[in-house]
Design a protein around this motif. Structure first.
Motif, short mmCIF file in Angstrom:
data_model
loop_
_atom_site.label_atom_id
_atom_site.label_comp_id
_atom_site.label_asym_id
_atom_site.label_seq_id
_atom_site.Cartn_x
_atom_site.Cartn_y
_atom_site.Cartn_z
N ASP A 108 -2.80 8.65 -5.13
CA ASP A 108 -1.92 7.99 -6.10
C ASP A 108 -2.16 6.48 -6.05
OD1 ASP A 108 -0.72 10.35 -6.89
OD2 ASP A 108 0.74 10.26 -5.24
N THR A 109 -2.05 5.84 -7.23
CA THR A 109 -2.34 4.41 -7.30
C THR A 109 -1.06 3.60 -7.11
OG1 THR A 109 -4.19 4.83 -8.76
CG2 THR A 109 -3.28 2.59 -8.80
N HIS A 110 -1.16 2.58 -6.28
CA HIS A 110 -0.04 1.66 -6.07
C HIS A 110 -0.44 0.27 -6.56
CE1 HIS A 110 2.26 4.41 -3.43
NE2 HIS A 110 1.05 4.93 -3.27
N TYR A 153 -4.31 -0.11 -5.53
CA TYR A 153 -5.09 0.57 -4.49
C TYR A 153 -4.58 2.00 -4.37
CZ TYR A 153 -0.92 -0.88 -1.95
OH TYR A 153 0.37 -1.08 -1.59
N PRO A 154 -5.47 2.92 -3.99
CA PRO A 154 -5.04 4.32 -3.88
C PRO A 154 -4.43 4.61 -2.50
CG PRO A 154 -7.40 4.14 -3.56
CD PRO A 154 -6.91 2.76 -3.77
N ASP A 155 -3.41 5.46 -2.45
CA ASP A 155 -2.91 5.88 -1.14
C ASP A 155 -3.68 7.12 -0.67
OD1 ASP A 155 -1.87 8.06 -2.42
OD2 ASP A 155 0.22 7.38 -2.34
#
Ligand code: NAD
Length: 397
Positions: free
Chosen positions: A173-175, A167-169
């Protein structure tokens, strides 16, 4: 190891206790014997004539020369006694079978819904709280169900407990992280197993408990090497509309000349495991407790998936029984696909027996021996939680 088996008088708990005892572990069964009480409530009994638990334990001692302890105790309501038993035994592992396990029973009435939640959630929470209070480093092995995943037609092999999501923050950025696989319980019984998962996650993180949650498929068969040692050790075999699971019900129907009752089209695909494979998995799970870290270890305890109509066809072929499609009392998809991973247990050494015709025939023969005990009126599933069917029934009465 010193092992406490909660629910050790039941269908899975009894043969598991015997297997663990034969492997040299010191076993204490804790059971309230409520399952025997529920048989009386429903007016049914196991297909096989099951001895009282004290009689079973005497027989085990006579046959093997080893003893299994017994503490009569309701884990859901007698917390103080549970703490005392854990403190006295200081177990290395606790296997938790002690829950109300029938989906149809959990949906019979508001009273049965409430009993199932009270019993199952409190039993699990009392256990976790007691292990924490006593401060014993016991590995908790719980019997959950493959049913918590639900039966969406997802073209994937179901993972073992966790789903990796990204998921994106806020900055784009992708986590990536693992979350508990979103549950889709199909009954109040399955709902309690979903709630259990959150309790386990909390106690693993907050209190550092070592926990294995086994997502078990539908168990079929009844006898294991140990329960076959003496007629007094025979396992229970449920065939009634509430507790009889689908394949065992077909085997009994075939044995006594009843049609095999397939719910709806029979297009439901479910995960299965033979009772011999189930006890093998329990031993593997218990004996690998040192592998469990600070995350709950979830293992899919199933060996194969089958479409219900295919199982009915196999049993019909073996026995000459006819197949009858009846109204589906459950609220579930009429057709679904299902496949699931079971790498954890296979990597630990699970060598599955699977759906062997000789085992199916042996169970049909066992059922024929006890055919006089079958109450045909109790075979059909009466508990109905399909909203449309309930409404239709109400308008015709
Ligand atoms: P069972 O009903 O035969 O056995 C459960 C045992 O636990 C019984 O002896 C009962 O008296 C005892 N018990 C229940 N509540 C208790 C309490 N509060 N305190 C003390 N004892 C209590 O059920 P089973 O088929 O052996 O299932 C065991 C576990 O495995 C269940 O948790 C079930 O959800 C899970 N499971 C079973 C199957 C299956 O096909 N049988 C499939 C998947 C998962």
């Amino acid at each position: 190891m010193r092992i406490i088996v909660l629910g050790g008088d039941g269908f899975c708990g009894w043969p598991s206790s015997l297997r663990l005892a034969l492997r040299g572990h010191a076993i204490t069964i804790v059971d309230s014997l409520v399952r025997r009480e529920i048989d009386r409530e429903l007016g049914v009994d196991s297909l096989t004539p099951v001895n009282s638990l004290p009689e079973r334990l005497v027989a085990w001692r006579e046959v093997t020369g080893t003893s299994i302890g017994f503490e009569p105790l309701d884990v859901a309501t007698d917390y103080e006694r549970l703490v005392q038993v854990l403190g006295d035994i200081r177990p290395d592992a606790i296997v938790h079978f002690a829950e109300q396990r029938a989906a149809p029973y959990s949906m019979k009435s508001p009273t049965h819904r409430r009993y199932t939640v009270d019993n199952n959630v409190n039993a699990t929470h009392n256990l976790l709280a007691a292990v924490t209070e006593v401060g014993v480093n016991a590995h908790v092995v719980h019997l959950g169900t493959m049913g918590v995943y639900g039966y969406d037609t997802v073209p994937m092999d179901l993972p073992e407990g966790y789903l990796t999501v990204s998921y994106p923050d806020r900055d784009g950025d992708t986590h990536v992280r693992d979350i508990l696989y979103p549950t889709q319980p199909g009954s109040v019984y399955h709902l309690t197993k979903s709630l259990d998962q959150l309790l386990f996650q909390f106690y693993a993180v907050n209190d550092g408990l070592r926990i294995t949650d086994l997502h078990q498929g539908i168990v079929w068969g009844s006898q294991t090497a140990e329960t076959s040692l003496d007629s007094r050790l025979v396992n229970r075999f449920d065939y009634d509309g509430d507790y009889g699971t689908v394949l065992n019900r077909f085997l009994v129907e075939a044995a006594v000349g009843l049609p095999l009752t397939v719910h709806g089209s029979g297009g439901q695909t479910r995960a299965f495991i033979n009772i011999n494979d189930s006890v093998q998995c329990i031993a593997l799970a218990v004996e690998s407790g040192d592998d469990v870290g600070d995350r709950v270890r979830v293992m899919n305890q199933m060996t194969e998936t089958h479409r219900v109509s295919d199982l009915a066809a196999i049993v019909a072929e073996l026995s000459g029984a006819v197949v009858s499609h009846v109204e589906n009392p459950r609220r579930e998809a009429e057709v679904n696909d299902l496949s699931a991973r079971n790498d954890h247990l296979v990597n630990l050494g699970l060598d599955p027996i699977g759906l062997r015709s000789d085992l199916l025939v042996a169970e049909i023969e066992l059922a024929r021996v006890h055919a006089a005990r079958v109450k045909p009126a109790h075979v059909p599933a009466e508990s109905c939680w399909n909203r449309e069917r309930v409404a239709a029934r109400e308008t015709t009465t």
